[in-house]
Design a protein around this motif. Structure first.
Motif, PDB file in Angstrom:
ATOM      1  N   MET A 240      40.717  47.072  28.568  1.00  0.00           N
ATOM      2  CA  MET A 240      40.791  45.861  29.378  1.00  0.00           C
ATOM      3  C   MET A 240      42.152  45.187  29.240  1.00  0.00           C
ATOM      4  N   TYR A 241      42.660  45.112  27.998  1.00  0.00           N
ATOM      5  CA  TYR A 241      43.981  44.535  27.788  1.00  0.00           C
ATOM      6  C   TYR A 241      45.047  45.366  28.499  1.00  0.00           C
TER       7      TYR A 241
ATOM      8  N   ALA B 211      44.788  47.194  31.169  1.00  0.00           N
ATOM      9  CA  ALA B 211      44.745  46.994  32.612  1.00  0.00           C
ATOM     10  C   ALA B 211      45.402  45.666  33.007  1.00  0.00           C
ATOM     11  N   VAL B 212      45.003  44.596  32.327  1.00  0.00           N
ATOM     12  CA  VAL B 212      45.545  43.267  32.662  1.00  0.00           C
ATOM     13  C   VAL B 212      47.034  43.186  32.349  1.00  0.00           C
ATOM     14  N   ALA B 213      47.430  43.687  31.186  1.00  0.00           N
ATOM     15  CA  ALA B 213      48.829  43.584  30.772  1.00  0.00           C
ATOM     16  C   ALA B 213      49.739  44.426  31.658  1.00  0.00           C
ATOM     17  N   THR B 214      49.280  45.587  32.089  1.00  0.00           N
ATOM     18  CA  THR B 214      50.107  46.442  32.939  1.00  0.00           C
ATOM     19  C   THR B 214      50.379  45.772  34.279  1.00  0.00           C
ATOM     20  N   VAL B 215      49.351  45.192  34.869  1.00  0.00           N
ATOM     21  CA  VAL B 215      49.540  44.477  36.140  1.00  0.00           C
ATOM     22  C   VAL B 215      50.494  43.296  35.957  1.00  0.00           C
ATOM     23  N   THR B 216      50.331  42.564  34.859  1.00  0.00           N
ATOM     24  CA  THR B 216      51.201  41.416  34.591  1.00  0.00           C
ATOM     25  C   THR B 216      52.647  41.851  34.409  1.00  0.00           C
TER      26      THR B 216
END
Length: 335
Positions: free
Chosen positions: A229-230, A232-237
């Motif tokens: 989950m981290y 996925a979110v961090a890559t988009v950010t």
């Protein structure tokens, strides 16, 4: 100007110091108590507060704590804004002196001689930029070290961007604001975007994900789900921030000024007098050498003493530096 200060108050909380200022204030108080030998963590109310916080539902207490910190930080930012910038007057008092006068409880006045004014920087931190605001900083000699120069060279607090553009143009004695607009700048090559994405992935995504995976294998499978989950979110950010940073990159020449823009957490647009550039430094990294990127640094006897133009095309950078300040690189160039 007091009426304008009241209208600009909405920009005061749009800085990272809203949270950082609370941390500095708390750290200062705790440092004083520790120096006085007060064991504050053993006090009954403090221990009771920590116990109550730990026993309550975290989905309630954590947001409540965050709201309390943001509220305290915002109130502090508003108070400092009014005290620092009340009665602001930024103007050319004569043909040779740019004067900044401000302050509520303590009046501060700084005079910058025209011969010492090397340029002007338009600063747009991320939160302030989202709110449509900006600040203006003078790049000048004789203002002290880097920290003092930043404090004494402030020409405008967080304010509407249109106002910041007018103040910056006025400091340069120009009637138009075109030097600070993106279309007037040359964009940077695509590999500069890829370099920012790679750097973000290596520094902000990979280490936490590897740590969570290792702990998940050793301790609990829950951390394995936290890892993906981290990721996925961090890559988009990282991708969004890298794209913004690449879109902010730009450089160019406008009359007697060198123009450069870079940054995402603080997008800075600099108009620097070309005749004040004392030297150029060309640097690159292994990735930059493979993909034809060079970073130019203009050495100036003011402010930071060096202003970077990151990730230019390697074939364009020497010619641009030579055009910006003729004579400095001539003996190293092959025409």
């Amino acid at each position: 100007m007091p009426a304008a200060i009241w209208r600009w108050l909405r920009y005061a909380p749009l800085t990272f110091w809203v949270i950082g200022g609370v941390g500095v204030a708390v750290g200062t108080v705790l440092g004083v108590l520790d120096g006085a030998g007060v064991e504050w963590w053993k006090a009954g109310p403090v221990r009771a507060g920590f116990e109550e916080f730990g026993q309550s539902a975290l989905w309630v207490t954590v947001p409540a704590l965050l709201i309390a910190v943001l509220t305290a930080g915002s109130l502090g930012a508003l108070a400092l804004y009014v005290e620092n910038w009340w009665g602001l007057r930024t103007e050319w008092s004569d043909d040779r002196t740019l004067t900044v006068r401000r302050g509520l409880l303590t009046t501060r006045s700084v005079g910058i001689e025209r011969d010492r004014l090397r340029g002007v920087m338009l600063r747009e931190p991320l939160l302030l930029r989202a709110g449509g605001g900006a600040t203006v900083q003078a790049v000048a000699g004789g203002l002290g070290d880097a920290e003092e120069a930043q404090r004494r060279g402030s020409l405008l607090p967080p304010a509407p961007r249109a106002t910041a553009l007018r103040v910056a143009a006025g400091a340069l004695r120009r009637s138009d604001t075109s030097p600070f607009r993106q279309p007037s700048l040359t964009t940077h090559p695509r590999p500069a975007l890829h370099q920012r994405v790679r750097r973000g992935l290596y520094l902000a995504v990979l280490p936490p994900v590897v740590t969570l995976l290792a702990l998940g294998v050793l301790l609990t499978p829950v951390l394995l789900h936290c890892a993906w989950m981290y990721a996925a979110v961090a890559t988009v950010t990282v991708w969004l921030l890298a794209r913004d940073a690449h879109r902010s990159l730009g450089h160019g020449l406008s009359g007697p000024y060198l123009l450069t823009r870079s940054g995402t957490f603080s997008r800075d647009t600099l108009a620097l007098r070309r005749d004040t550039i004392a030297a150029w430094t060309l640097t690159t990294s292994p990735y930059g050498r493979r993909h034809g990127l060079v970073t130019l640094t203009a050495a100036v006897a003011a402010g930071r003493h060096g202003y970077r133009i990151p990730d230019l095309d390697a074939g364009e950078a020497p010619a641009f530096a030579a055009a910006a300040s003729p004579g400095i690189l001539d003996e190293w160039l092959v025409r």
